[in-house]
Design a protein around this motif. Structure first.
Motif, mmCIF file in Angstrom:
data_model
loop_
_atom_site.group_PDB
_atom_site.id
_atom_site.type_symbol
_atom_site.label_atom_id
_atom_site.label_comp_id
_atom_site.label_asym_id
_atom_site.label_seq_id
_atom_site.Cartn_x
_atom_site.Cartn_y
_atom_site.Cartn_z
ATOM 1 N N GLN A 183 -53.601 53.820 56.462
ATOM 2 C CA GLN A 183 -54.581 52.858 55.970
ATOM 3 C C GLN A 183 -54.166 52.198 54.660
ATOM 4 O OE1 GLN A 183 -57.310 51.856 57.684
ATOM 5 N NE2 GLN A 183 -56.533 53.174 59.324
ATOM 6 N N THR A 184 -53.242 52.810 53.946
ATOM 7 C CA THR A 184 -52.822 52.232 52.669
ATOM 8 C C THR A 184 -51.440 51.582 52.754
ATOM 9 O OG1 THR A 184 -51.932 54.379 51.957
ATOM 10 C CG2 THR A 184 -54.200 53.863 51.321
ATOM 11 N N THR A 185 -50.889 51.499 53.962
ATOM 12 C CA THR A 185 -49.577 50.881 54.165
ATOM 13 C C THR A 185 -49.720 49.734 55.161
ATOM 14 O OG1 THR A 185 -48.513 53.029 53.829
ATOM 15 C CG2 THR A 185 -47.167 51.284 54.776
ATOM 16 N N CYS A 186 -49.600 48.511 54.671
ATOM 17 C CA CYS A 186 -49.780 47.344 55.535
ATOM 18 C C CYS A 186 -48.469 46.891 56.180
ATOM 19 C CB CYS A 186 -50.373 46.186 54.727
ATOM 20 S SG CYS A 186 -51.980 46.556 53.994
ATOM 21 N N HIS A 187 -47.365 47.125 55.531
ATOM 22 C CA HIS A 187 -46.079 46.629 56.021
ATOM 23 C C HIS A 187 -45.422 47.666 56.934
ATOM 24 C CE1 HIS A 187 -44.204 49.400 53.102
ATOM 25 N NE2 HIS A 187 -45.154 48.983 52.274
ATOM 26 N N PRO A 188 -44.582 47.229 57.862
ATOM 27 C CA PRO A 188 -43.849 48.179 58.716
ATOM 28 C C PRO A 188 -42.919 49.050 57.883
ATOM 29 C CG PRO A 188 -43.745 45.959 59.600
ATOM 30 C CD PRO A 188 -44.296 45.828 58.216
ATOM 31 N N GLY A 189 -42.669 50.254 58.378
ATOM 32 C CA GLY A 189 -41.765 51.142 57.659
ATOM 33 C C GLY A 189 -41.648 52.483 58.346
ATOM 34 N N ARG A 190 -40.971 53.386 57.691
ATOM 35 C CA ARG A 190 -40.745 54.726 58.224
ATOM 36 C C ARG A 190 -41.461 55.753 57.350
ATOM 37 N NH1 ARG A 190 -39.195 54.254 63.173
ATOM 38 N NH2 ARG A 190 -38.288 56.368 63.097
ATOM 39 N N VAL A 191 -41.860 56.853 57.976
ATOM 40 C CA VAL A 191 -42.571 57.918 57.271
ATOM 41 C C VAL A 191 -41.800 59.225 57.458
ATOM 42 C CG1 VAL A 191 -44.708 59.253 57.128
ATOM 43 C CG2 VAL A 191 -44.802 56.790 57.587
ATOM 44 N N HIS A 220 -47.266 50.361 63.423
ATOM 45 C CA HIS A 220 -46.335 49.691 62.508
ATOM 46 C C HIS A 220 -45.480 50.680 61.724
ATOM 47 C CE1 HIS A 220 -49.780 50.787 60.068
ATOM 48 N NE2 HIS A 220 -49.137 50.452 58.958
ATOM 49 N N LEU A 221 -45.749 51.975 61.894
ATOM 50 C CA LEU A 221 -45.004 52.993 61.151
ATOM 51 C C LEU A 221 -44.282 53.931 62.110
ATOM 52 C CD1 LEU A 221 -47.687 53.932 58.463
ATOM 53 C CD2 LEU A 221 -45.661 52.485 58.141
ATOM 54 N N GLY A 222 -43.005 54.167 61.858
ATOM 55 C CA GLY A 222 -42.244 55.144 62.627
ATOM 56 C C GLY A 222 -42.121 56.440 61.853
ATOM 57 N N ILE A 223 -42.039 57.554 62.567
ATOM 58 C CA ILE A 223 -41.965 58.855 61.904
ATOM 59 C C ILE A 223 -40.613 59.496 62.174
ATOM 60 C CG2 ILE A 223 -43.081 61.091 61.592
ATOM 61 C CD1 ILE A 223 -45.600 59.940 62.708
ATOM 62 N N GLU A 224 -39.950 59.872 61.107
ATOM 63 C CA GLU A 224 -38.652 60.533 61.219
ATOM 64 C C GLU A 224 -38.840 62.006 61.637
ATOM 65 O OE1 GLU A 224 -35.693 58.918 60.723
ATOM 66 O OE2 GLU A 224 -36.970 57.138 60.541
#
Length: 344
Positions: A183-191, A220-224
């Motif tokens: 909810q606090t990350t609007c841009h795509p990225g990795r977690v 929108h978020l990928g998890i390593e």
């Protein structure tokens, strides 16, 4: 004004005069709850024998020696947990509690199992924080057969002979951690998820629920793949420093186990732009976590309420000692606290 009499005290406490006399004389058994009622009445009417009544109440209480095997004496969090356990034991109203708090610095299962056996044999019941391992399960079984119940604390054990579990709902905790990052990350990225050890049930369950939420709600978020820190801040620092140096798209870190101080050190060393875009969620709170929250480096800390959890742990251990049905496993789940920079 006349000084209150024994008859006045008996009337105020709704007991017989003979009961009050037995309490004051200490010559016969009176239930602790009755003595407490008489003590409360004595306080209300100003009866002069409060000290004697308190002494009789202490004498009537059952006495228990409870052992608590915590981890890593060098970690401020476990020192804080130990302190809260001692405070809860000292303030216990229904029994005299002798709390034996010990720490395990070497986390090999063989060492924890040996320490648990030694502590458990010297106590009426024991509580343990440890990874789930067959050797530790065997130690729990051996103590159970000796009439020494063992309660798993913070992280559960699979040993069927355990007496109970006291801790948070780790499924809800993991999904809540994921909610904060998503909810606090609007841009795509990795977690990235950091775990202390693959054998901690609390971390394993919260990691699974974390991934469950992300699959449902955070496309929108990928998890390593999860990385183990072995509960060592230096390893956590190395892992996060490497990720920050190699990945421009690192958007979040969920610290499901130990190592938050190392994570914070790595984040502080990163450029300000990277720090601003990174969301960090961790479990439990100590001085280092509070500092990270105050600096705005931690988005949220999901914590055991240490006072309530310590009280519940002691009550569960006493219940396990008293229970007659050996097959009952006492499950005591407490809501976790959510601390953010704004409600610190």
């Amino acid at each position: 004004m006349n000084r209150p009499t024994i008859a006045d005290l008996a009337k105020a406490a709704n007991v017989s005069v003979s009961t009050v006399n037995r309490i004051l004389a200490g010559s016969a058994s009176v239930r602790t709850a009755t003595i407490q009622r008489v003590q409360n009445a004595a306080d209300e009417i100003g009866y002069y024998g409060l000290g004697t009544i308190e002494a009789r109440k202490q004498e009537s209480m059952p006495s228990y020696r409870l052992g608590f095997l915590l981890q890593q004496s060098t970690r401020e969090l476990y020192q804080l947990i130990g302190q809260k356990i001692r405070e809860a034991a000292a303030g216990w109203r229904d029994a005299r509690i002798d709390a034996a708090v010990e720490f395990v610095d070497h986390l090999e299962p063989e060492n924890i199992a040996a320490r648990l056996k030694t502590l458990g044999r010297a106590c009426d019941a024991a509580a343990v924080v440890a990874g789930d391992h067959p050797l530790i399960g065997q130690a729990i079984q051996a103590l159970r057969h000796q009439g020494r119940p063992v309660v798993a604390y913070i992280t559960d054990q699979s040993a069927s002979e355990r007496a109970g579990y006291v801790g948070a709902d780790n499924w809800k905790l993991g999904r809540t951690a994921a909610w904060f990052i998503a909810q606090t990350t609007c841009h795509p990225g990795r977690v990235q998820v950091l775990i202390g050890n693959h054998r901690y049930q609390c971390q394993d369950i919260s990691e699974a629920s974390f991934r469950s939420y992300m699959r449902e709600h955070a496309g929108h978020l990928g998890i390593e793949d999860s990385l183990p820190t072995h509960e060592e801040p230096k390893e956590a620092h190395r892992l996060i420093s490497k990720l920050l140096a190699e990945r421009d798209d690192l958007a979040g870190v969920y610290v499901a186990g130990g190592g938050i101080s190392g994570v914070l050190q790595a984040v502080r060393e990163a450029p300000e732009e990277r720090r601003r875009r990174l969301r960090v969620v961790c479990r439990d709170i100590g001085p280092e976590t509070r500092r990270g929250l105050a600096e705005g480096l931690i988005t949220a800390a999901l914590c055991h309420p240490l006072e309530r959890t310590s009280d519940q742990l002691i009550q569960t251990m006493i219940d396990a000692i008293r229970q007659t049905n050996d097959g009952v496993i006492l499950q005591r789940t407490l809501p976790f606290e959510i601390i953010t920079p704004e409600n610190l």
